[in-house]
Design a protein around this motif. Structure first.
Motif, PDB file in Angstrom:
ATOM      1  N   PHE A   1      72.242 -78.238 -29.162  1.00  0.00           N
ATOM      2  CA  PHE A   1      71.289 -78.779 -28.096  1.00  0.00           C
ATOM      3  C   PHE A   1      72.168 -78.154 -26.523  1.00  0.00           C
ATOM      4  O   PHE A   1      71.583 -77.654 -25.570  1.00  0.00           O
ATOM      5  N   TYR A   2      73.308 -78.212 -26.495  1.00  0.00           N
ATOM      6  CA  TYR A   2      74.127 -77.166 -25.288  1.00  0.00           C
ATOM      7  C   TYR A   2      73.945 -76.027 -25.158  1.00  0.00           C
ATOM      8  O   TYR A   2      73.469 -75.775 -23.519  1.00  0.00           O
ATOM      9  N   LEU A   3      73.494 -75.197 -25.803  1.00  0.00           N
ATOM     10  CA  LEU A   3      72.979 -73.528 -25.691  1.00  0.00           C
ATOM     11  C   LEU A   3      71.420 -73.369 -25.538  1.00  0.00           C
ATOM     12  O   LEU A   3      71.273 -72.861 -24.651  1.00  0.00           O
ATOM     13  N   LYS A   4      71.177 -74.448 -25.592  1.00  0.00           N
ATOM     14  CA  LYS A   4      69.671 -74.648 -25.285  1.00  0.00           C
ATOM     15  C   LYS A   4      69.007 -75.302 -23.880  1.00  0.00           C
ATOM     16  O   LYS A   4      68.643 -74.302 -22.244  1.00  0.00           O
ATOM     17  N   GLN A   5      70.681 -76.036 -23.705  1.00  0.00           N
ATOM     18  CA  GLN A   5      70.757 -76.485 -21.773  1.00  0.00           C
ATOM     19  C   GLN A   5      71.110 -75.227 -21.017  1.00  0.00           C
ATOM     20  O   GLN A   5      70.376 -74.891 -19.874  1.00  0.00           O
ATOM     21  N   ARG A   6      71.806 -74.094 -21.634  1.00  0.00           N
ATOM     22  CA  ARG A   6      72.271 -72.631 -21.106  1.00  0.00           C
ATOM     23  C   ARG A   6      70.708 -72.306 -20.912  1.00  0.00           C
ATOM     24  O   ARG A   6      70.921 -71.131 -19.910  1.00  0.00           O
ATOM     25  N   ILE A   7      69.929 -71.962 -22.135  1.00  0.00           N
ATOM     26  CA  ILE A   7      69.094 -71.099 -21.825  1.00  0.00           C
ATOM     27  C   ILE A   7      68.362 -72.017 -20.437  1.00  0.00           C
ATOM     28  O   ILE A   7      67.374 -71.073 -19.864  1.00  0.00           O
ATOM     29  N   GLY A   8      68.431 -73.182 -20.741  1.00  0.00           N
ATOM     30  CA  GLY A   8      67.389 -73.687 -19.661  1.00  0.00           C
ATOM     31  C   GLY A   8      67.743 -73.368 -18.102  1.00  0.00           C
ATOM     32  O   GLY A   8      66.960 -74.535 -17.011  1.00  0.00           O
ATOM     33  N   GLY A   9      69.152 -73.441 -18.056  1.00  0.00           N
ATOM     34  CA  GLY A   9      69.216 -72.829 -16.426  1.00  0.00           C
ATOM     35  C   GLY A   9      70.956 -72.964 -15.967  1.00  0.00           C
ATOM     36  O   GLY A   9      70.868 -73.344 -15.195  1.00  0.00           O
ATOM     37  N   MET A  10      71.008 -74.687 -16.778  1.00  0.00           N
ATOM     38  CA  MET A  10      72.763 -74.608 -16.923  1.00  0.00           C
ATOM     39  C   MET A  10      73.889 -73.900 -16.780  1.00  0.00           C
ATOM     40  O   MET A  10      74.007 -72.635 -17.844  1.00  0.00           O
ATOM     41  N   ALA A  11      74.411 -73.908 -15.510  1.00  0.00           N
ATOM     42  CA  ALA A  11      75.537 -73.459 -15.819  1.00  0.00           C
ATOM     43  C   ALA A  11      76.816 -73.506 -16.304  1.00  0.00           C
ATOM     44  O   ALA A  11      76.750 -75.569 -16.925  1.00  0.00           O
ATOM     45  N   ALA A  12      77.412 -72.328 -16.667  1.00  0.00           N
ATOM     46  CA  ALA A  12      78.553 -72.996 -17.719  1.00  0.00           C
ATOM     47  C   ALA A  12      79.673 -73.807 -17.167  1.00  0.00           C
ATOM     48  O   ALA A  12      79.503 -73.903 -15.794  1.00  0.00           O
ATOM     49  N   PRO A  13      79.835 -75.253 -18.065  1.00  0.00           N
ATOM     50  CA  PRO A  13      80.786 -76.292 -17.252  1.00  0.00           C
ATOM     51  C   PRO A  13      82.029 -75.861 -17.557  1.00  0.00           C
ATOM     52  O   PRO A  13      82.514 -74.251 -17.473  1.00  0.00           O
ATOM     53  N   LYS A  14      83.058 -76.520 -16.394  1.00  0.00           N
ATOM     54  CA  LYS A  14      84.549 -76.310 -16.328  1.00  0.00           C
ATOM     55  C   LYS A  14      84.913 -77.237 -17.339  1.00  0.00           C
ATOM     56  O   LYS A  14      84.122 -78.553 -18.216  1.00  0.00           O
TER      57      LYS A  14
END
Length: 495
Positions: free
Chosen positions: A177-190
């Motif tokens: 689910f996290y990788l799908k969020q990244r694919i959807g445009g979420m920036a890499a978190p801190k």
């Protein structure tokens, strides 16, 4: 997206009697065997294994490139040969994949002959292959000793939240689910993480009990739009290196969000120091208490033989609890697994109904333990292949090798050739023992057995018989822990 996937699972007890050779990973114990390439697709469908949950959640919209996956029952160090062969297969697969993202199903407490932080070394190699920008998501065991090298060489670390680990597949799904969020445009978190200053006994880490259940409720509550993931790993308190410790961490949309969530979780775990309480009895005390309870009970009393738990590095062959059962003249008692391939082979040779004079168990030479030679009656034989039915081993195929049910007086013993912890009722039934009909069950397990045995148990006791996994971490001969860490909640600091 092209996503490279793989896994390498080993929990290393550096005080255990035997190491994890490559052959241990090929055999797998309760885990699937070494799987290369498309074998991952064939073997990991609908199982309580992180990579299974990851594949199901990621769906068919992206291309998965399978590398390698391997696991072995916990033991002493992973040999260099095993590590290089398995890590090499994963890295070679990633190198060839030209992947946009990487997912790895790791444990977090692997120590090898040459690398105290096995996962940190593997992730360092992976990061060197894919470069600094490719997202690397990793699922970890709740018992991970989570290190700076693991944070530095991954974009996401997400850990199980249950012990017994009934959410392994769910944790892999959270990584997907996290990788799908990244694919959807979420920036890499801190990320922000905190190392806790005390070791937690493994028998106290059960998340069905307080304070574990309360802390993991908080872990979930901390997640939000600003905090996409939070985790707590109580650690595996039998790995003698400077990264052995409980750790909390959080990922945030910025440094402040991550730090605030990690600090809240740190404060709760620090406040829980005096709450990790697990009553541990001597072997004879546990049997006598179980007999008293069983005299009026309608369900079995279950005793955890925690110090020879093969899920924490034991060889599953110490005879201390069997001796206690016989000393107390226990009736309708059963225990397992006693892993003794020679005894299983001899039982198959003599046959059902015959008497086998054999020095059973005690081959790992644990101090205070020795083989027990008696005229055992062979009650049942089995080839050792069967399906698990409980919530922990859900969907897994057991391959325990030639097995037998041996009996002496009122005690029945499940004898197998290959080890895995007794955490499933099917591990009694496959050799003809119906667990619900016993007065006393003694399981070589610390906590995982609770997932399948709590519903049938009148009461659960924890016993301390000879074995390499000390119920109290302060009893272990540590050499390499960080100076000042407390060896037990409110215990003495390591000096």
């Amino acid at each position: 997206m092209r996503i490279a996937i793989g896994g390498f699972q080993h929990e290393t007890n550096t005080f255990a009697p035997s190491r994890a050779t490559y052959e241990r990973f090929v055999q797998g114990g309760g885990w699937p065997p070494v799987s290369i390439g498309d074998e991952i697709f064939e073997r990991f469908q609908n199982q309580n294994i992180p990579i299974s949950g990851f594949m199901k959640e990621i769906g068919a919209a992206h291309t998965l490139i399978p590398t390698a996956w391997a696991a072995a029952s916990p033991s002493a160090q992973v040999t260099d040969d095993a590590f290089e062969r398995i890590a090499g297969a994963i890295c070679d697969g990633i190198r060839k994949a030209n992947a946009d993202m990487v997912y790895l199903d790791l444990h977090g407490a692997m120590v090898t002959d040459s690398h105290a932080d096995g996962e940190g070394e593997l992730l360092r190699r992976v990061r060197a292959i894919v470069g600094p920008k490719v997202p690397v998501a990793v699922s970890l065991d709740l018992h991970s000793n989570t290190t700076p090298a693991m944070f530095a060489n991954s974009e996401l670390l997400v850990a199980y939240r249950t012990y017994p680990h009934i959410d392994m597949a769910e944790t892999g799904a959270r990584a997907a689910f996290y990788l799908k969020q990244r694919i959807g445009g979420m920036a890499a978190p801190k990320v922000a993480w905190r190392v806790l200053p005390y070791l937690i006994p493994i028998t106290a880490q059960c998340t069905d009990l307080f304070p574990g259940n309360d802390i993991y409720t908080l872990v979930g509550q901390l997640e939000s739009n600003d905090v996409p993931s939070a985790s707590f790993t109580p650690g595996f308190p039998a790995a003698d290196f400077d990264g052995c410790a409980p750790v909390v961490w959080a990922y945030g949309v910025n440094d402040a969000a991550a730090a605030d969530a990690a600090s809240k979780l740190e404060r709760r775990v620090l406040a829980a120091e005096g709450e990790w309480d697990a009553r541990v009895l001597s072997a004879v005390e546990a049997v006598r208490e179980a007999q008293l309870i069983a005299s009026t009970a309608r369900k079995p009393v279950v005793i955890a033989d925690t110090q020879d738990n093969p899920g924490a590095g034991g060889d599953s062959d110490t005879m201390g609890m069997v001796r206690a059962l016989l000393e107390c003249r226990a009736e309708r008692a059963a225990t397992g697994l006693i892993v003794d391939g020679a005894a299983a082979k001899a039982a198959h040779e003599v046959g059902v109904g015959k008497t086998l004079n054999f020095a059973l168990g005690g081959k790992s030479r644990i101090p205070g333990d020795s083989p027990l030679e008696l005229p055992w009656t062979v009650e049942a034989l089995h080839e050792g292949n069967f399906a698990a039915t409980g919530p922990f081993y859900r969907g897994m195929k057991m391959r325990l090798g030639p097995s037998a049910c041996l009996r002496y007086q009122g005690v029945r013993i499940v004898v197998a050739t290959y080890k895995t912890q007794l955490a499933d009722q099917a591990m009694y039934r496959y050799v003809g023992i119906e667990p619900t009909e016993q007065a006393i069950l003694v399981n070589k397990s610390s906590v995982h057995f609770r997932a399948d045995f709590t519903p049938i148990a009148e009461k659960i006791l924890v016993a301390k018989a000879p074995g390499p996994m000390a119920a109290d971490p302060a009893d272990l001969p540590w050499r390499h822990l960080p100076r000042g860490i407390r060896l037990h909640p409110f215990g003495k600091p390591f000096a």
